[in-house]
Write a protein that holds these residues in place. Structure first.
Motif, PDB file in Angstrom:
ATOM      1  N   GLY A 146      88.280  18.236  80.412  1.00  0.00           N
ATOM      2  CA  GLY A 146      87.821  17.105  79.617  1.00  0.00           C
ATOM      3  C   GLY A 146      88.836  16.532  78.670  1.00  0.00           C
ATOM      4  N   LEU A 147      90.123  16.659  78.974  1.00  0.00           N
ATOM      5  CA  LEU A 147      91.143  16.185  78.043  1.00  0.00           C
ATOM      6  C   LEU A 147      92.154  15.241  78.689  1.00  0.00           C
ATOM      7  CD1 LEU A 147      91.991  19.347  75.901  1.00  0.00           C
ATOM      8  CD2 LEU A 147      90.737  17.315  75.186  1.00  0.00           C
ATOM      9  N   ALA A 148      91.794  14.623  79.795  1.00  0.00           N
ATOM     10  CA  ALA A 148      92.733  13.703  80.448  1.00  0.00           C
ATOM     11  C   ALA A 148      93.128  12.553  79.517  1.00  0.00           C
ATOM     12  CB  ALA A 148      92.122  13.161  81.734  1.00  0.00           C
ATOM     13  N   ASP A 149      92.217  12.159  78.648  1.00  0.00           N
ATOM     14  CA  ASP A 149      92.505  11.032  77.760  1.00  0.00           C
ATOM     15  C   ASP A 149      93.394  11.417  76.572  1.00  0.00           C
ATOM     16  OD1 ASP A 149      90.497  12.646  76.673  1.00  0.00           O
ATOM     17  OD2 ASP A 149      89.582  10.967  75.592  1.00  0.00           O
ATOM     18  N   ARG A 150      93.725  12.704  76.437  1.00  0.00           N
ATOM     19  CA  ARG A 150      94.594  13.152  75.342  1.00  0.00           C
ATOM     20  C   ARG A 150      95.964  13.600  75.850  1.00  0.00           C
ATOM     21  NH1 ARG A 150      91.509  14.108  70.764  1.00  0.00           N
ATOM     22  NH2 ARG A 150      93.537  13.936  69.731  1.00  0.00           N
ATOM     23  N   ALA A 151      96.292  13.229  77.077  1.00  0.00           N
ATOM     24  CA  ALA A 151      97.501  13.740  77.729  1.00  0.00           C
ATOM     25  C   ALA A 151      98.773  13.456  76.940  1.00  0.00           C
ATOM     26  CB  ALA A 151      97.619  13.165  79.142  1.00  0.00           C
ATOM     27  N   GLU A 152      98.847  12.304  76.287  1.00  0.00           N
ATOM     28  CA  GLU A 152     100.082  11.925  75.602  1.00  0.00           C
ATOM     29  C   GLU A 152     100.122  12.385  74.156  1.00  0.00           C
ATOM     30  OE1 GLU A 152     102.554  10.808  77.338  1.00  0.00           O
ATOM     31  OE2 GLU A 152     101.215  10.893  79.078  1.00  0.00           O
ATOM     32  N   ASP A 153      99.049  12.964  73.678  1.00  0.00           N
ATOM     33  CA  ASP A 153      99.032  13.465  72.301  1.00  0.00           C
ATOM     34  C   ASP A 153      99.860  14.746  72.191  1.00  0.00           C
ATOM     35  OD1 ASP A 153      97.396  11.402  71.594  1.00  0.00           O
ATOM     36  OD2 ASP A 153      95.543  12.573  71.653  1.00  0.00           O
ATOM     37  N   SER A 154     100.139  15.131  70.956  1.00  0.00           N
ATOM     38  CA  SER A 154     100.783  16.418  70.697  1.00  0.00           C
ATOM     39  C   SER A 154      99.700  17.452  70.400  1.00  0.00           C
ATOM     40  CB  SER A 154     101.738  16.326  69.514  1.00  0.00           C
ATOM     41  OG  SER A 154     101.004  16.175  68.299  1.00  0.00           O
ATOM     42  N   PRO A 155      99.977  18.733  70.581  1.00  0.00           N
ATOM     43  CA  PRO A 155      98.976  19.752  70.262  1.00  0.00           C
ATOM     44  C   PRO A 155      98.461  19.666  68.827  1.00  0.00           C
ATOM     45  CG  PRO A 155     100.740  20.720  71.550  1.00  0.00           C
ATOM     46  CD  PRO A 155     101.169  19.320  71.213  1.00  0.00           C
ATOM     47  N   ALA A 156      99.318  19.244  67.902  1.00  0.00           N
ATOM     48  CA  ALA A 156      98.909  19.181  66.500  1.00  0.00           C
ATOM     49  C   ALA A 156      97.819  18.143  66.256  1.00  0.00           C
ATOM     50  CB  ALA A 156     100.119  18.864  65.620  1.00  0.00           C
ATOM     51  N   GLN A 157      97.653  17.211  67.167  1.00  0.00           N
ATOM     52  CA  GLN A 157      96.621  16.184  67.018  1.00  0.00           C
ATOM     53  C   GLN A 157      95.259  16.645  67.534  1.00  0.00           C
ATOM     54  OE1 GLN A 157      99.413  13.228  69.008  1.00  0.00           O
ATOM     55  NE2 GLN A 157      98.366  11.845  67.588  1.00  0.00           N
ATOM     56  N   LEU A 158      95.187  17.839  68.075  1.00  0.00           N
ATOM     57  CA  LEU A 158      93.950  18.357  68.655  1.00  0.00           C
ATOM     58  C   LEU A 158      93.315  19.387  67.735  1.00  0.00           C
ATOM     59  CD1 LEU A 158      95.067  18.952  72.358  1.00  0.00           C
ATOM     60  CD2 LEU A 158      94.197  16.847  71.314  1.00  0.00           C
ATOM     61  N   SER A 159      92.002  19.546  67.887  1.00  0.00           N
ATOM     62  CA  SER A 159      91.295  20.614  67.188  1.00  0.00           C
ATOM     63  C   SER A 159      91.628  21.962  67.833  1.00  0.00           C
ATOM     64  CB  SER A 159      89.789  20.374  67.264  1.00  0.00           C
ATOM     65  OG  SER A 159      89.333  20.529  68.610  1.00  0.00           O
ATOM     66  N   GLY A 160      91.219  23.035  67.169  1.00  0.00           N
ATOM     67  CA  GLY A 160      91.462  24.366  67.729  1.00  0.00           C
ATOM     68  C   GLY A 160      90.817  24.554  69.088  1.00  0.00           C
ATOM     69  N   GLY A 161      89.593  24.057  69.234  1.00  0.00           N
ATOM     70  CA  GLY A 161      88.911  24.167  70.513  1.00  0.00           C
ATOM     71  C   GLY A 161      89.593  23.354  71.605  1.00  0.00           C
ATOM     72  N   GLN A 162      90.081  22.169  71.238  1.00  0.00           N
ATOM     73  CA  GLN A 162      90.794  21.344  72.215  1.00  0.00           C
ATOM     74  C   GLN A 162      92.121  21.990  72.621  1.00  0.00           C
ATOM     75  OE1 GLN A 162      90.786  17.784  69.797  1.00  0.00           O
ATOM     76  NE2 GLN A 162      89.253  16.782  71.103  1.00  0.00           N
ATOM     77  N   GLN A 163      92.789  22.614  71.668  1.00  0.00           N
ATOM     78  CA  GLN A 163      94.023  23.320  71.998  1.00  0.00           C
ATOM     79  C   GLN A 163      93.742  24.475  72.969  1.00  0.00           C
ATOM     80  OE1 GLN A 163      96.356  24.440  68.557  1.00  0.00           O
ATOM     81  NE2 GLN A 163      95.963  22.472  67.561  1.00  0.00           N
ATOM     82  N   GLN A 164      92.620  25.155  72.772  1.00  0.00           N
ATOM     83  CA  GLN A 164      92.268  26.219  73.704  1.00  0.00           C
ATOM     84  C   GLN A 164      91.977  25.649  75.089  1.00  0.00           C
ATOM     85  OE1 GLN A 164      92.869  29.121  74.579  1.00  0.00           O
ATOM     86  NE2 GLN A 164      91.563  30.420  73.289  1.00  0.00           N
ATOM     87  N   ARG A 165      91.418  24.437  75.143  1.00  0.00           N
ATOM     88  CA  ARG A 165      91.189  23.787  76.438  1.00  0.00           C
ATOM     89  C   ARG A 165      92.521  23.497  77.142  1.00  0.00           C
ATOM     90  NH1 ARG A 165      86.264  19.647  76.755  1.00  0.00           N
ATOM     91  NH2 ARG A 165      84.694  20.749  75.541  1.00  0.00           N
ATOM     92  N   VAL A 166      93.517  23.076  76.365  1.00  0.00           N
ATOM     93  CA  VAL A 166      94.839  22.846  76.959  1.00  0.00           C
ATOM     94  C   VAL A 166      95.386  24.160  77.522  1.00  0.00           C
ATOM     95  CG1 VAL A 166      97.215  22.096  76.537  1.00  0.00           C
ATOM     96  CG2 VAL A 166      95.311  20.911  75.423  1.00  0.00           C
ATOM     97  N   ALA A 167      95.191  25.246  76.787  1.00  0.00           N
ATOM     98  CA  ALA A 167      95.653  26.548  77.261  1.00  0.00           C
ATOM     99  C   ALA A 167      94.955  26.934  78.565  1.00  0.00           C
ATOM    100  CB  ALA A 167      95.420  27.611  76.195  1.00  0.00           C
ATOM    101  N   ILE A 168      93.676  26.596  78.688  1.00  0.00           N
ATOM    102  CA  ILE A 168      92.954  26.876  79.925  1.00  0.00           C
ATOM    103  C   ILE A 168      93.479  26.008  81.056  1.00  0.00           C
ATOM    104  CG2 ILE A 168      90.695  26.721  81.057  1.00  0.00           C
ATOM    105  CD1 ILE A 168      89.456  27.538  78.358  1.00  0.00           C
ATOM    106  N   ALA A 169      93.719  24.718  80.772  1.00  0.00           N
ATOM    107  CA  ALA A 169      94.295  23.837  81.795  1.00  0.00           C
ATOM    108  C   ALA A 169      95.638  24.380  82.267  1.00  0.00           C
ATOM    109  CB  ALA A 169      94.456  22.426  81.234  1.00  0.00           C
ATOM    110  N   ARG A 170      96.455  24.830  81.347  1.00  0.00           N
ATOM    111  CA  ARG A 170      97.765  25.406  81.702  1.00  0.00           C
ATOM    112  C   ARG A 170      97.588  26.645  82.579  1.00  0.00           C
ATOM    113  NH1 ARG A 170     100.962  27.356  76.625  1.00  0.00           N
ATOM    114  NH2 ARG A 170      99.255  28.861  76.710  1.00  0.00           N
TER     115      ARG A 170
END
Length: 262
Positions: A146-170
């Motif tokens: 659920g984070l395709a729309d945040r692809a160009e953002d930096s991790p610092a612009q995301l919440s903790g939960g969103q950062q964990q989602r990036v880790a799952i995508a990775r």
């Protein structure tokens, strides 16, 4: 509120069948003479199954994960990922297995702050030398969380939960045989933790990954197909379709066992 759903993953950790995503056979890890962090642990995790690994602090959970993921070598016993025996691999071959067939989700997210969300999600592909479709695959992985729309953002612009989602995508971007998750919800509030657990559950049910999740949380264990319990390095109990009350009872019993033996 998220509903807990489970796929029809066949077999259990001790049932013979097709090549498993992960197998441990008599794995022992001894750090010094007579002191065993793991003691003859045998597990079988088929594809399409979520396994929770539980136990008191010092029971061997982290050592099991490290040996199972090829981050540490057992003193004795065998670890296989997708049928490949890790004990016969040199360091270069072991690195390739970890890179191509294993995903990692840790409480310490290890996102690279100087890279975009898309670049973080695609980092395993970059390390593997993939180039032509790297961004497309990373974007698909982000879309799955659920984070395709945040692809160009930096991790610092995301919440903790969103950062964990990036880790799952990775962790999922290489379509690994098995994903190892070490306390993936330990720093999250209950609602965000449920979102993360739902994503891991989806990886199992919809994409056929095996997920091995180390957790101390009985509620998190409810998302698993099975919970196994370690005590002083030994696999001492297992619960199919765990519920929080059962898990708490087993952990309470293990706590009494340790105090009685002290």
């Amino acid at each position: 509120m998220f509903r807990r759903s489970r796929g029809s993953g066949t077999g259990g950790t001790a049932v013979a069948g097709p090549v498993a995503a992960l197998e441990l056979d008599g794995v022992t890890r001894e750090y010094r003479a007579g002191v065993r962090a793991l003691d003859e642990v045998t597990l079988r995790v088929p594809a399409g199954r979520l396994l929770a690994v539980m136990g008191r602090s010092g029971s061997g959970k982290s050592t099991l994960l490290q040996c199972a993921a090829g981050l540490d070598r057992p003193s004795t016993g065998t670890v296989r990922i997708g049928g490949t025996d890790l004990s016969g691999l040199d360091e270069a071959a072991l690195t390739r297995v970890r890179r191509d067939r294993v995903g990692f989700v840790f409480q310490a997210l290890n996102l690279v702050p100087s890279l975009s969300v898309l670049e973080n999600a695609g980092l395993p592909l970059l390390l593997a030398g993939a180039s032509d479709d790297r961004d497309a695959r990373a974007l698909r992985a982000l879309a799955s969380v659920g984070l395709a729309d945040r692809a160009e953002d930096s991790p610092a612009q995301l919440s903790g939960g969103q950062q964990q989602r990036v880790a799952i995508a990775r962790a999922l971007v290489t379509e690994p045989a098995v994903v190892f998750a070490d306390e993936p919800t330990g720093a999250l509030d209950p609602v965000t933790a449920a979102e993360v657990l739902a994503l891991l559950r989806n990886a199992v049910d919809m994409h056929g990954q095996a997920v091995v999740m180390v957790t101390h949380d009985p509620v998190a264990a409810e998302w698993a197909d099975e919970a196994v319990f370690l005590h002083e390095g030994r696999l001492v109990d297992r619960v199919e379709r765990p519920v929080a009350g059962q898990v708490r009872d087993v952990l309470r019993t293990l706590g009494h066992t340790r105090r009685a033996a002290a």
